[in-house]
Design an enzyme around this catalytic site. Structure first.
Site, short mmCIF file in Angstrom:
data_model
loop_
_atom_site.label_atom_id
_atom_site.label_comp_id
_atom_site.label_asym_id
_atom_site.label_seq_id
_atom_site.Cartn_x
_atom_site.Cartn_y
_atom_site.Cartn_z
N LEU A 136 -24.69 5.59 11.26
CA LEU A 136 -25.61 4.64 10.52
C LEU A 136 -26.61 4.51 10.01
CD1 LEU A 136 -24.79 2.02 8.07
CD2 LEU A 136 -25.50 0.17 10.15
N HIS A 150 -30.57 -3.35 20.53
CA HIS A 150 -32.13 -2.79 19.91
C HIS A 150 -32.38 -3.74 19.16
CE1 HIS A 150 -35.18 -0.20 17.96
NE2 HIS A 150 -35.79 0.81 19.28
#
Length: 339
Positions: A126, A230
């Site tokens: 993605l 993240h």
């Protein structure tokens, strides 16, 4: 209008430029044109095959501006992880250490290397260009895949996972990799992760530690990032959690990013789907909600629009949506609320 569709042969130059623009790199789609061509070929083969049960198929989608043909993002589905190349993860386990005479008992967290040969379906690859992150484009790119899975259930397992990018510092350093992986691989995180993404998995079995890793022996700053995403991945995590995905006890072996999981039938976009044939063009009704709208055949296309549902189960669409989906009267569509 923007639409989600399967990758085409002609997309290679734009796809290569797109993945080169990814800050920190998209390790499942490294900027290697020969490898990207293989990925395109794999996807074309998967979409064109008559599949009765999931195997090693890889479905690659691109988000494009339907008027200009400009690519804005990518997403993919791996029909089943494992197979010829095993799927590796660390499983977080609790191990009891005790000494009865002194009444001492401790639960110690360990990381156990797990190898899976016949795993679930996986969401992967993605990426959406930063300048395109608006007006629901991220939702179309990510959630549009669920409409394809709902329309073609025989191609996928009943369970789907997503392995999300693990925490890294502002300068791109992965604390988990620096503390664990680098000692066994002697190369940087990106190189090792790309090597794995290219399908070279034997090096993991040969080089990874054969024994469990005791988490309390790791530095506090390393323990704190186990299972943490993240910062750039936090919106993707929130989106999938809202769809019904839940955390598992498995993490990525390189950066300790979390793995999340859901049963496909319980995913919100799938549960709230509504199907019907195209009745023809019509101006959207006032107050009509935004929905994901997709075709149900192998020539898959999806976009965002405001469908109008008739009493007999039909669907009226804005002419621009009909043009974007390239659908014909009577063609079966599937719709689901955007949020």
């Amino acid at each position: 209008m923007q639409r989600l569709r399967p990758v085409h042969e002609r997309d290679l130059p734009q796809l290569a430029a797109l993945v080169r623009s990814v800050q920190g790199g998209l390790t499942t789609l490294p900027p290697d044109e020969a490898f990207l061509q293989e990925r395109i070929d794999d996807s074309l083969r998967a979409f064109s095959s008559r599949v009765r049960k999931p195997g090693g198929e890889y479905y690659l989608f691109v988000l494009e501006n339907s008027a200009t043909g400009e690519l804005m993002g990518t997403s993919a589905i791996a029909a089943r992880v494992g197979g010829f190349d095993p799927f590796y993860s660390y499983e977080r386990r609790q191990e009891c250490h005790q000494h009865a005479p002194l009444g001492i008992s401790r639960m110690i967290e360990i990381l156990h290397l797990k190898r899976e040969h016949k795993g679930p379906t996986e969401l992967c690859s993605l990426f959406l260009r930063e300048q395109s992150r608006r007006a629901g484009m991220g939702r179309l790119l990510s959630l549009g895949r669920f409409l394809f899975m709902a329309a073609q259930p025989e191609r996928f397992t009943s369970t789907v996972i997503a392995e999300l990018r693990g925490f890294a510092t502002a300068d791109g350093r992965s604390p988990f990799w620096e503390c664990v992986g680098r000692h066994f691989f002697e190369e940087d995180f990106y190189t090792a992760d790309v090597r794995s993404g290219l399908g070279h998995k034997q090096f993991i079995a040969d080089l990874m530690p054969a024994h469990p890793i005791y988490v309390p022996l790791l530095a506090p700053e390393v323990r704190s990032v186990i299972g943490r995403v993240h910062p750039d991945t936090e919106p993707a995590l929130a989106l999938l959690k809202a769809e019904g995905f839940e955390a598992t006890q498995e993490i990525d072996i390189f950066d300790a990013g979390p793995q999340i999981r859901a049963e496909i039938s319980t995913i919100r976009t799938v549960r709230q789907q509504r199907r019907g044939p195209v009745r023809g063009p019509a101006t959207p009704e006032p107050g009509a909600s935004l929905q994901l709208i997709a075709t149900t055949g192998i020539e898959f296309r999806a976009c965002i629009g405001r469908p109008t549902f008739t009493d007999d189960g039909g669907i009226h669409l804005d002419p621009e949506v009909i043009q974007t989906l390239e659908c014909k009267p009577g063609e079966l569509l599937v719709c689901s609320p955007l949020r």
